[in-house]
Design a protein around this motif. Sequence first.
Motif, PDB file in Angstrom:
ATOM      1  N   PHE A   1       0.830  -1.204   0.000  1.00  0.00           N
ATOM      2  CA  PHE A   1       0.000   0.000   0.000  1.00  0.00           C
ATOM      3  C   PHE A   1       0.867   1.258   0.000  1.00  0.00           C
ATOM      4  CE2 PHE A   1      -3.234  -3.005   1.411  1.00  0.00           C
ATOM      5  CZ  PHE A   1      -4.363  -2.532   0.763  1.00  0.00           C
TER       6      PHE A   1
ATOM      7  N   LYS B   1       1.064   4.437  -2.756  1.00  0.00           N
ATOM      8  CA  LYS B   1       0.784   5.796  -2.283  1.00  0.00           C
ATOM      9  C   LYS B   1       1.880   6.759  -2.723  1.00  0.00           C
ATOM     10  CE  LYS B   1       1.570   7.061   1.992  1.00  0.00           C
ATOM     11  NZ  LYS B   1       1.465   7.304   3.448  1.00  0.00           N
TER      12      LYS B   1
ATOM     13  N   ILE C   1      -4.563   1.238  -6.247  1.00  0.00           N
ATOM     14  CA  ILE C   1      -4.616   1.289  -4.785  1.00  0.00           C
ATOM     15  C   ILE C   1      -6.056   1.205  -4.277  1.00  0.00           C
ATOM     16  CG2 ILE C   1      -4.717   3.815  -4.515  1.00  0.00           C
ATOM     17  CD1 ILE C   1      -2.715   3.456  -2.179  1.00  0.00           C
ATOM     18  N   SER C   2      -7.008   1.760  -5.027  1.00  0.00           N
ATOM     19  CA  SER C   2      -8.411   1.686  -4.613  1.00  0.00           C
ATOM     20  C   SER C   2      -8.910   0.247  -4.637  1.00  0.00           C
ATOM     21  CB  SER C   2      -9.283   2.556  -5.532  1.00  0.00           C
ATOM     22  OG  SER C   2      -8.920   3.907  -5.434  1.00  0.00           O
TER      23      SER C   2
ATOM     24  N   TYR D   1      -7.582  -1.608  -1.675  1.00  0.00           N
ATOM     25  CA  TYR D   1      -8.263  -1.193  -0.441  1.00  0.00           C
ATOM     26  C   TYR D   1      -9.614  -1.880  -0.287  1.00  0.00           C
ATOM     27  CZ  TYR D   1     -10.616   1.836   2.909  1.00  0.00           C
ATOM     28  OH  TYR D   1     -11.323   2.316   3.988  1.00  0.00           O
ATOM     29  N   PHE D   2     -10.379  -1.920  -1.359  1.00  0.00           N
ATOM     30  CA  PHE D   2     -11.719  -2.510  -1.276  1.00  0.00           C
ATOM     31  C   PHE D   2     -11.672  -4.038  -1.180  1.00  0.00           C
ATOM     32  CE2 PHE D   2     -12.906   1.600  -3.348  1.00  0.00           C
ATOM     33  CZ  PHE D   2     -13.699   2.062  -2.306  1.00  0.00           C
TER      34      PHE D   2
ATOM     35  N   VAL E   1      -9.446  -5.741   0.603  1.00  0.00           N
ATOM     36  CA  VAL E   1      -8.936  -6.160   1.906  1.00  0.00           C
ATOM     37  C   VAL E   1     -10.039  -6.713   2.802  1.00  0.00           C
ATOM     38  CG1 VAL E   1      -7.988  -5.282   4.086  1.00  0.00           C
ATOM     39  CG2 VAL E   1      -6.895  -4.697   1.928  1.00  0.00           C
ATOM     40  N   GLU E   2     -11.241  -6.155   2.716  1.00  0.00           N
ATOM     41  CA  GLU E   2     -12.345  -6.566   3.589  1.00  0.00           C
ATOM     42  C   GLU E   2     -12.679  -8.045   3.440  1.00  0.00           C
ATOM     43  OE1 GLU E   2     -16.980  -5.299   4.587  1.00  0.00           O
ATOM     44  OE2 GLU E   2     -15.779  -4.099   3.199  1.00  0.00           O
TER      45      GLU E   2
ATOM     46  N   ASP F   1      -0.088  -6.579  -3.836  1.00  0.00           N
ATOM     47  CA  ASP F   1       0.021  -5.467  -4.781  1.00  0.00           C
ATOM     48  C   ASP F   1       0.470  -5.916  -6.164  1.00  0.00           C
ATOM     49  OD1 ASP F   1       2.498  -6.112  -3.695  1.00  0.00           O
ATOM     50  OD2 ASP F   1       3.254  -4.060  -3.695  1.00  0.00           O
TER      51      ASP F   1
END
Length: 354
Positions: A86, A90, A180-181, A184-185, A187-188, A195
């Motif tokens: 991550f 970034k 990256i989006s 992030y989504f 991960v749940e 990556d």
Amino acid sequence: MANEEALNHTVPLFLTSLRRIQVIGGRHRGRTLDQHLVLVAWSEAAMAACKALNGQFDHKCVRDPEHKAATGSFGFHSEGFNALGFAKIKYILNGLSAGHDVVFLDTDIIVLQDPLPYFLGRGADMWAAQEKCVVWNDTLSLASLPKDVEIEPTKLPALNIGVLHFKATAGVTRCVYSWISDMYFQVEYRPLVWDQDIYGKLIMRCARQHHLRWQALDPRLFQSACFPKCGCTFADAVAQEPHRLGQSSKGLSFVGDNECEPRHWLGGDEGRGSRKGGGHVFEDEIDGKEDSVDAGSPEGASPTSPWLLRHFACTGATATKAKFMKSMLEGVLNHTNAKITRNVKGRRLHQRTL
């Protein structure tokens, strides 16, 4: 990115290699590559160690307080390994958003020549290194292959994101933001999101949508310790044959006690494939596949080009990587043989260093 362990082992060697290389053109002509490097520290101790190296090198040190301090080598899918993914995206996105082209390099790399002319000279919007030694034409866009190149998706080069280049355009920035989006989504419901895995899948779709040229670096110039023996090689003529693309290529042979020779990284006629009167002998496929290419066959052997860099992935923990990096740097400086890789066939070590 660098933590204390990397700053004590691989980073000084990485910086030494950058310090040797001068920009040969443009407004930055004569400056050394370390002057264009930004190192991101994850802890106060790492920041102090980074600044201490400014006595020898001209890199910039930046502290990122948003991430937990992490030390040591990161095992595959450890907390540090995943956090690093991550953070990497970034920093790339921040650079692109400020209007800068971005070159991202892992610190377990020895740079031998300025790679920027290569990055900028082949029309790519985005570059990534190859994970394995396979035949490929680096002028092709992975997202829009010509009609005469009919290749199965499984034959496309697997990519390694330890060496990346991005042009600061709207489309490229959008793709990195999507990268990256998407992570992030995911991960749940997928805590072990990777990556590099997401990069390969998402960038393909995004590059097609925004009509971007996404290209794989020539593995003969951007070498990796994941490649067999003393490095990846194949003839230029082989890369022009569509049916040969994606095939595993054989590596340059060891000499002596699993050592590599200066001619391996210097290139030229001495670095070409097997031929009468001497030259390299190519043996052992990277994974034992029957369709591997004999790069030294007489059907188009051509002189090799000097390496631009070597990535010491697949060589173990940080201290072990540093041992091989130091050996190669000494070989380059003294024009002597060097041990630059583990003698391991067909094995991938999933370990990461900052």
